[in-house]
Design a protein around this motif. Structure first.
Motif, short mmCIF file in Angstrom:
data_model
loop_
_atom_site.label_atom_id
_atom_site.label_comp_id
_atom_site.label_asym_id
_atom_site.label_seq_id
_atom_site.Cartn_x
_atom_site.Cartn_y
_atom_site.Cartn_z
N ARG A 157 0.71 -1.16 0.11
CA ARG A 157 -0.11 0.01 -0.04
C ARG A 157 0.86 1.29 0.01
N ASP A 158 2.22 1.29 0.63
CA ASP A 158 2.87 2.42 0.65
C ASP A 158 3.82 2.50 -0.58
N ALA A 159 3.85 1.41 -1.40
CA ALA A 159 4.78 1.41 -2.48
C ALA A 159 4.44 2.46 -3.76
N GLU A 160 5.22 2.79 -4.44
CA GLU A 160 5.05 3.53 -5.86
C GLU A 160 4.96 2.53 -6.77
N TRP A 161 3.88 2.84 -7.58
CA TRP A 161 3.16 1.67 -8.54
C TRP A 161 3.51 2.16 -10.04
N ILE A 162 4.04 1.06 -10.90
CA ILE A 162 4.03 1.39 -12.29
C ILE A 162 2.93 0.68 -12.83
N ALA A 163 2.10 1.06 -13.79
CA ALA A 163 0.84 0.66 -14.26
C ALA A 163 0.68 1.11 -15.78
N PRO A 164 -0.12 0.38 -16.28
CA PRO A 164 -0.45 0.64 -17.83
C PRO A 164 -1.07 2.21 -18.02
N PRO A 189 -3.87 5.07 -18.67
CA PRO A 189 -5.28 5.20 -18.41
C PRO A 189 -6.09 4.61 -19.49
N GLY A 190 -7.22 3.78 -19.44
CA GLY A 190 -7.97 3.36 -20.62
C GLY A 190 -7.46 2.01 -20.75
N ASN A 191 -6.30 1.36 -20.44
CA ASN A 191 -5.75 0.06 -20.59
C ASN A 191 -6.67 -0.73 -19.60
N PRO A 192 -7.07 -1.93 -20.05
CA PRO A 192 -7.90 -2.83 -19.00
C PRO A 192 -6.95 -3.25 -17.88
N SER A 250 3.18 2.94 -18.42
CA SER A 250 3.59 2.27 -19.77
C SER A 250 2.74 1.11 -20.03
N ASP A 251 2.43 1.06 -21.36
CA ASP A 251 1.63 -0.12 -21.90
C ASP A 251 2.59 -1.16 -22.42
N ASP A 252 3.78 -1.03 -22.46
CA ASP A 252 4.78 -2.07 -22.65
C ASP A 252 5.40 -2.64 -21.50
N PHE A 253 4.84 -3.91 -21.18
CA PHE A 253 5.16 -4.56 -20.21
C PHE A 253 6.79 -4.94 -19.97
N ARG A 254 7.78 -4.96 -20.97
CA ARG A 254 9.01 -4.85 -20.96
C ARG A 254 9.47 -3.64 -20.32
#
Length: 177
Positions: free
Chosen positions: A115-122, A124-127, A149-153
């Motif tokens: 919960r306290d971590a910074e997150w990396i996510a796709p 907005p709009g990406n499922p 990023s939408d690129d998981f690499r």
């Protein structure tokens, strides 16, 4: 001419355009191309890499014939007359952590521990972003998304650089972390 028309009607010749997100290309589309080539060698399959939400829009616009998409809610209800859905598989998501993270060696990680971590996510709009957000909200917090990023690499590279944690579809994980 009659034989050509009959082959088209039977689906044994022609071109089919498919849009799919990358991990489904690996899991579904590529194996399907092998089967199509064996059963209908005169059918040409063209593949376009497109995120799930984009492929659905391409299908509705008539740009492609088949969309391999991701359903995390009933997004297609309004288009039920225009779209036929077939469930293909359920893809699990895994937490991806930097090697130096305190929980990196744990056999399992509960989302509320992050919960306290910074997150990396796709984007907005990406499922997949919605899956991450809803999963975190179900664990009792809103993720602090600092990188996108939408690129998981690229997501894996950001995680490896220690910039945050991520929730990633299992088939998109390279295992390099």
């Amino acid at each position: 001419a009659e034989a050509s028309l009959a082959a088209c009607a039977a689906g044994t010749v022609g071109t089919v355009e498919v849009a799919s997100f990358a991990s489904a290309i690996t899991q579904v589309v590529a194996p399907a191309i092998v089967a199509v080539r064996e059963q209908a060698p005169d059918v040409r399959v063209l593949v376009r890499d497109a995120e799930a939400h984009t492929s659905l829009m391409m299908l509705l616009a008539g740009e492609i014939d088949i969309a391999i998409s991701m359903e995390y809610s009933s997004t297609l209800q309004a288009d039920a007359r225009r779209v036929t859905r077939f469930p293909l598989y359920a893809e699990p998501f895994d937490v991806v952590l930097p090697r130096a993270h305190a929980l990196a060696g744990a056999p399992a990680v509960a989302l509320d521990e992050l919960r306290d971590a910074e997150w990396i996510a796709p984007l907005p709009g990406n499922p997949c972003r919605a899956v991450a957000q809803v999963s975190c909200e179900n664990a009792g917090f809103v993720p602090d998304i600092t990188h996108t990023s939408d690129d998981f690499r690229a997501v894996e590279a950001l995680v490896a650089a220690g910039t945050g944690v991520a929730l990633v579809p299992r088939t998109a994980i390279s295992g390099d972390l």
